[in-house]
Write a protein that holds these residues in place. Sequence first.
Motif, PDB file in Angstrom:
ATOM      1  N   GLU A 257     -14.677  63.434  53.164  1.00 31.07           N
ATOM      2  CA  GLU A 257     -15.192  64.233  52.045  1.00 31.07           C
ATOM      3  C   GLU A 257     -14.902  65.713  52.260  1.00 31.07           C
ATOM      4  O   GLU A 257     -14.511  66.426  51.323  1.00 31.07           O
ATOM      5  N   ASP A 258     -15.071  66.186  53.490  1.00 33.10           N
ATOM      6  CA  ASP A 258     -14.835  67.605  53.783  1.00 33.10           C
ATOM      7  C   ASP A 258     -13.354  67.968  53.642  1.00 33.10           C
ATOM      8  O   ASP A 258     -13.027  69.082  53.233  1.00 33.10           O
ATOM      9  N   ALA A 259     -12.464  67.037  53.985  1.00 32.54           N
ATOM     10  CA  ALA A 259     -11.031  67.341  53.989  1.00 32.54           C
ATOM     11  C   ALA A 259     -10.480  67.570  52.584  1.00 32.54           C
ATOM     12  O   ALA A 259      -9.534  68.336  52.393  1.00 32.54           O
ATOM     13  N   ARG A 260     -11.034  66.860  51.596  1.00 29.50           N
ATOM     14  CA  ARG A 260     -10.610  67.017  50.196  1.00 29.50           C
ATOM     15  C   ARG A 260      -9.088  66.907  50.056  1.00 29.50           C
ATOM     16  O   ARG A 260      -8.415  67.786  49.498  1.00 29.50           O
ATOM     17  N   LEU A 261      -8.545  65.823  50.576  1.00 26.63           N
ATOM     18  CA  LEU A 261      -7.097  65.639  50.550  1.00 26.63           C
ATOM     19  C   LEU A 261      -6.614  65.312  49.143  1.00 26.63           C
ATOM     20  O   LEU A 261      -7.312  64.668  48.351  1.00 26.63           O
ATOM     21  N   VAL A 262      -5.409  65.748  48.852  1.00 27.44           N
ATOM     22  CA  VAL A 262      -4.775  65.472  47.563  1.00 27.44           C
ATOM     23  C   VAL A 262      -3.707  64.403  47.761  1.00 27.44           C
ATOM     24  O   VAL A 262      -2.955  64.441  48.737  1.00 27.44           O
ATOM     25  N   ASP A 263      -3.675  63.441  46.849  1.00 30.67           N
ATOM     26  CA  ASP A 263      -2.677  62.368  46.899  1.00 30.67           C
ATOM     27  C   ASP A 263      -2.752  61.617  48.233  1.00 30.67           C
ATOM     28  O   ASP A 263      -1.748  61.399  48.910  1.00 30.67           O
ATOM     29  N   ALA A 264      -3.974  61.229  48.602  1.00 31.94           N
ATOM     30  CA  ALA A 264      -4.192  60.482  49.850  1.00 31.94           C
ATOM     31  C   ALA A 264      -5.314  59.481  49.634  1.00 31.94           C
ATOM     32  O   ALA A 264      -6.188  59.683  48.773  1.00 31.94           O
ATOM     33  N   GLU A 265      -5.285  58.414  50.405  1.00 32.76           N
ATOM     34  CA  GLU A 265      -6.305  57.384  50.293  1.00 32.76           C
ATOM     35  C   GLU A 265      -6.659  56.860  51.683  1.00 32.76           C
ATOM     36  O   GLU A 265      -5.861  56.964  52.625  1.00 32.76           O
ATOM     37  N   LEU A 266      -7.867  56.311  51.777  1.00 31.59           N
ATOM     38  CA  LEU A 266      -8.363  55.763  53.032  1.00 31.59           C
ATOM     39  C   LEU A 266      -8.771  54.326  52.797  1.00 31.59           C
ATOM     40  O   LEU A 266      -9.612  54.037  51.937  1.00 31.59           O
ATOM     41  N   HIS A 267      -8.165  53.401  53.563  1.00 34.60           N
ATOM     42  CA  HIS A 267      -8.514  51.984  53.492  1.00 34.60           C
ATOM     43  C   HIS A 267      -9.367  51.616  54.702  1.00 34.60           C
ATOM     44  O   HIS A 267      -8.971  51.869  55.849  1.00 34.60           O
ATOM     45  N   LEU A 268     -10.525  51.026  54.452  1.00 34.24           N
ATOM     46  CA  LEU A 268     -11.407  50.526  55.501  1.00 34.24           C
ATOM     47  C   LEU A 268     -11.266  49.014  55.546  1.00 34.24           C
ATOM     48  O   LEU A 268     -11.452  48.341  54.532  1.00 34.24           O
TER      49      LEU A 268
END
Length: 403
Positions: A257-268
């Motif tokens: 949440e803090d990183a606020r990346l653009v055009d990125a996703e996280l898979h758990l």
Amino acid sequence: MSILFGHPGGNPNSHHAALAHYESGQLAAFCVPWMPSQATLRVLNCIPPLKPMARRLERRCFPPLDNAPKIEGQAGEVYRLLLRAIGLGDERLSYEANDWLMRTMSRECRRCDVTAVHAYEDCSLWQFQEAKRFGKPCIYDMPIGYYDAWKVVEAELIRRFEDWIPRGGLPASRYVRPDQKRKEMELADLVLAPSSFVEQTIRISYPDKVIARARYGVDLDFWTAPAVRLENRPLRFIAAGQLSLRKGLPLLLAAWEDARLVDAELHLVGSWQLAESKRRSLPDGVTCFLSCSAVELRDRFQLADVLVFPSFFEGFGLVVLEAMACGLSVITTEATVGRDVLDNSCGRVLQTGDQHALTESLRWFSNNRGELPAMGVAARSKSEQFTWGSYRRSVTEAVARIR
């Protein structure tokens, strides 16, 4: 030397430890509840209701040990697997398997052809006590950091992430046996540690204990990088394994949440072991998937770019080597095997629990996407230094010390 070896389930590191003894002509018997054959798995996969069981058993099939001497307890293990299949399984069943192993090995270690006993944390006490009666050395395998060190970390995690704890508390804590762990360690003549982190946690309580490092390996033929990684898609980070406090999931999601990346996703990818309310409110860009087979996990790695493994307490973290072998760079912590296998050419090893450093690492990988292909190649090259063959040699060399 003739070694009685046992494990309560059967996993890659135990299979290769058994194979190390077998290849060196030192395996008296491998005690394991059930090591299914490939034929058995094919039959189970043909019966729809039993397919989940077959998937769970896949990692226990290990053809190199087909002809090795084994002592199994199939009936009890089938019963435990069925309970899990209908949703009645919990940590209690794991301890039942541990008790079966201890009973079996304590009986078998009386055999005159057995000259040493090798078993794992939580399932070694009774056979170690019996072996000591006959003057037989005890080899203790520690797949994770020592319990006394973990309790300190766990208390801090519970304080720091109180609202993440599921109803009923942390499941494993209801059945843990601290006194048994300490007695096992005290009886051990040799301790095998898979990483410098594990050795460090043992030294805190037992500075003079004889410890040998035996780093785990990776199946380089199975865990492979794709010929070409898909482009023109979001940068994909992946976290795989238990989705729990110990694995650092609350820290990861806060950093995301803090990183606020653009055009990125996280898979758990894994079993959710935290408060359900948190799963229902995942941050933007985060998707949660259920645990999957090794083949499915490999496929997910091949479609990802970076493994994120911010664990607070590990033994090794096989997922690190598996992801590296698939050509992923890695972000992990000092509480894993990270210090032993990674450098800046293929990843980052962060101070454990440092949310700011994790946030900045996520940003760095997002801002330096052009460097990821070369880092992936370096990761694969690094992983090739950690084979199961080298692990078996380490085990054999360590055991030779106690002759």
